[in-house]
Design an enzyme around this catalytic site. Structure first.
Site, mmCIF file in Angstrom:
data_model
loop_
_atom_site.group_PDB
_atom_site.id
_atom_site.type_symbol
_atom_site.label_atom_id
_atom_site.label_comp_id
_atom_site.label_asym_id
_atom_site.label_seq_id
_atom_site.Cartn_x
_atom_site.Cartn_y
_atom_site.Cartn_z
ATOM 1 N N ARG A 67 -13.588 -9.963 -20.100
ATOM 2 C CA ARG A 67 -14.355 -9.520 -18.949
ATOM 3 C C ARG A 67 -13.786 -10.162 -17.680
ATOM 4 O O ARG A 67 -13.133 -11.213 -17.730
ATOM 5 C CB ARG A 67 -15.832 -9.867 -19.099
ATOM 6 N N CYS A 72 -12.623 -15.067 -9.125
ATOM 7 C CA CYS A 72 -11.442 -14.536 -8.422
ATOM 8 C C CYS A 72 -11.432 -13.012 -8.333
ATOM 9 O O CYS A 72 -10.567 -12.438 -7.666
ATOM 10 C CB CYS A 72 -10.156 -15.025 -9.085
ATOM 11 N N TRP A 428 16.820 15.131 6.158
ATOM 12 C CA TRP A 428 15.909 14.270 6.914
ATOM 13 C C TRP A 428 14.458 14.571 6.535
ATOM 14 O O TRP A 428 13.684 13.674 6.226
ATOM 15 C CB TRP A 428 16.106 14.471 8.413
ATOM 16 N N TYR A 432 11.985 12.013 4.583
ATOM 17 C CA TYR A 432 10.819 11.520 5.310
ATOM 18 C C TYR A 432 9.536 11.816 4.536
ATOM 19 O O TYR A 432 8.628 10.978 4.454
ATOM 20 C CB TYR A 432 10.765 12.163 6.694
ATOM 21 N N ASP A 448 19.004 9.865 11.868
ATOM 22 C CA ASP A 448 17.854 9.796 12.773
ATOM 23 C C ASP A 448 18.269 9.209 14.123
ATOM 24 O O ASP A 448 18.915 8.155 14.202
ATOM 25 C CB ASP A 448 16.774 8.924 12.140
#
Length: 501
Positions: A67, A72, A428, A432, A448
């Site tokens: 469990r 934390c 391109w 992208y 670019d």
């Protein structure tokens, strides 16, 4: 349970002993003597080596009978950055599971999405992540439920269905099993709850450092009227979700947390609370929430070009996108025009073809048009050159027919090849889209214009670019964003300045 081959027990234990936060979400530590599993950085006393096992996912630890640690909260960590780096079958499946595909379509639907049989998918997920699709989806539902219980006033029935459970009984049983506490105990002293209004406020975990202001600047510079809006420190946009429309508002700042994990405040307004999981996952993509900024910075530490930029702007993210189809269409709209011009044209398309929100919120008035809607549009009616209008409608048709899958379930190389086969789509645009829609961390755009301007501004010879970029693998997308951020994002159009499309 036998650890997966990726996890070396001795290396994992060293990370646990040093409480190294960089490994939070990469693996989980289960302690036999307590029956609890933790994140590597858990502040509790380090258990003996002979009493621990290591698991690649929270679901694997839960399936082994452990469990979650209440100290934390290991299930609240960002996901593993390996999922985006590797982009293998397990990583692609995890993106879809997090989006709620298993809840909506079942394991068979997930298998269809990634193009494998259910049996083979289960075998791969178990080998790589230590659990099958159902267990992984169950862990995700439990984590969403815990956040809603602890951070909202939703009634438990609303929480159950918002988290993706099929029944309140299933919700109660899962919460008790995973957290060793009832929903009432998790909520603590907060008694009762008001009726669901469709507004959910959450905090989304990201690893630090987190350059929230730089992310905000990028998103604000590309905000499309009607769909997105930005102000001082905040960004909001509409979401087209499986069960109805929604919106999200993000508060973005650099001072969100120290010491491993920051929390980004997010407010969701949803027509249907069953969409909470999908809305959260799509927003996390926008934040690049699974990024490990320390690993990225370490990779560029000695680089003469990117190294100084990383030290100047630590924690820079590659902005993702909540809807791959939308991102692809917007990228075509913006070909060879400025960012401001692209925003104006896209806003007109949204006003003409997008579905109005039932209740507008500030500047948010429409959902972005779906691929089906744009595929039926007349290319000549688009407010752009005819060739680009035909390319846009052709792309929308391919997306609507399922020929191009930008949900994250398809192989990236296959997606790229399919995009390049479409008229008006060049390298391109395809790259992208891979970077922002598919979370590809290793994309570079050598043609670019913004990249060239940035390198010239830094005093580097463009002839050296090929050699430089090879040394930036596998984090070239982050190098690209650092170069763009040396420029004014409003004056130089990184999403539109290209020569090959």
């Amino acid at each position: 349970m036998t650890p997966t081959p990726r996890l070396d027990p001795e290396s994992c234990y060293r990370a646990v002993k040093s409480r190294d936060r960089r490994f939070d979400g990469v693996f989980f530590t289960a302690v036999r003597t307590t029956g609890i599993y933790c994140r590597p950085s858990c502040p509790a006393r380090t258990p003996a080596y002979g009493n621990v096992t290591f698991h690649p996912s929270a679901a694997a630890a839960q399936a082994a009978g452990y469990r979650a640690c209440k100290r934390c909260l290991p299930d609240a960590t960002p996901g593993s950055p390996d999922w985006d780096v590797d982009a293998d079958l397990a990583g692609r499946a995890m993106r879809l599971i997090a989006d709620g595909v298993v809840d909506r379509e079942g394991v068979d639907g997930l298998a269809d999405r990634v193009g494998y049989t259910t049996r083979h998918l289960s075998r791969i997920l178990t080998a790589e992540l230590g659990a099958g699709a159902l267990a992984l989806a169950r862990a995700r539902r439990a984590q969403t439920a815990r956040i809603l219980i602890e951070t909202t006033d939703l009634g438990f029935a609303d929480v159950a269905f918002a988290a993706g459970f099929a029944s309140v009984r299933q919700f109660n049983d899962t919460v008790r099993e995973v957290y060793a506490a009832s929903p009432t105990e998790l909520r603590g002293k907060r008694r009762g709850g008001r009726p669901a209004t469709g507004e959910v406020r959450m905090r989304l975990a990201v690893r630090t450092p987190f350059a929230g202001r730089a992310l905000h600047a990028f998103l604000a510079a590309h905000a499309v009227p009607g769909v997105e809006e930005a102000g001082e420190g905040w960004f909001t946009r509409t979401l087209d979700l499986p069960h109805g429309p929604g919106t999200v508002r993000l508060e973005l700042d650099d001072e969100l947390g120290r010491g491993g994990t920051a929390m980004v405040p997010a407010t969701f307004r949803l027509a249907d609370l069953r969409d909470v999981g999908a809305a959260v996952e799509r927003t996390r993509r926008m934040l690049d929430a699974d990024c490990d900024p320390v690993a990225v910075a370490d990779a560029f530490a000695g680089d003469p070009v990117i190294g100084p930029l990383v030290r100047r702007l630590p924690g820079l993210r590659v902005p993702g996108h909540p809807d791959g189809d939308e991102l692809a269409i917007r990228t075509v709209v913006g070909q060879q025009v400025s960012v401001a011009g692209a925003r104006t044209v896209t806003g007109r398309i949204v006003a003409a073809h997008g579905a109005p929100l039932p209740e507008p919120e500030g500047g948010l008035t429409h959902l972005f048009p779906t691929a089906v809607q744009l595929a039926a549009a007349d290319p000549e009616s688009m407010p752009m050159p005819r060739a680009r209008g035909r390319a846009l409608v052709g792309l929308a048709g391919a997306l609507a027919r399922g020929e191009v899958d930008l949900s994250g379930g398809a192989d990236r190389d296959d997606v790229r090849a399919t995009l390049l086969a479409l008229p008006g789509i060049g390298p391109w645009t395809a790259d992208y889209v891979a970077m922002r829609a598919l979370g590809h961390p290793d994309v570079f755009l050598p043609t670019d214009l913004g990249v060239k301007a940035a390198l010239r501004g830094l005093g580097h010879d463009l002839d050296d670019v090929p050699a430089l970029t090879e040394s930036w693998r596998p984090w070239r997308s982050y190098a690209l964003l650092h170069l763009w951020h040396t420029l004014d994002v409003l004056d130089v159009a990184p999403t539109t300045s290209r020569e090959d499309d």
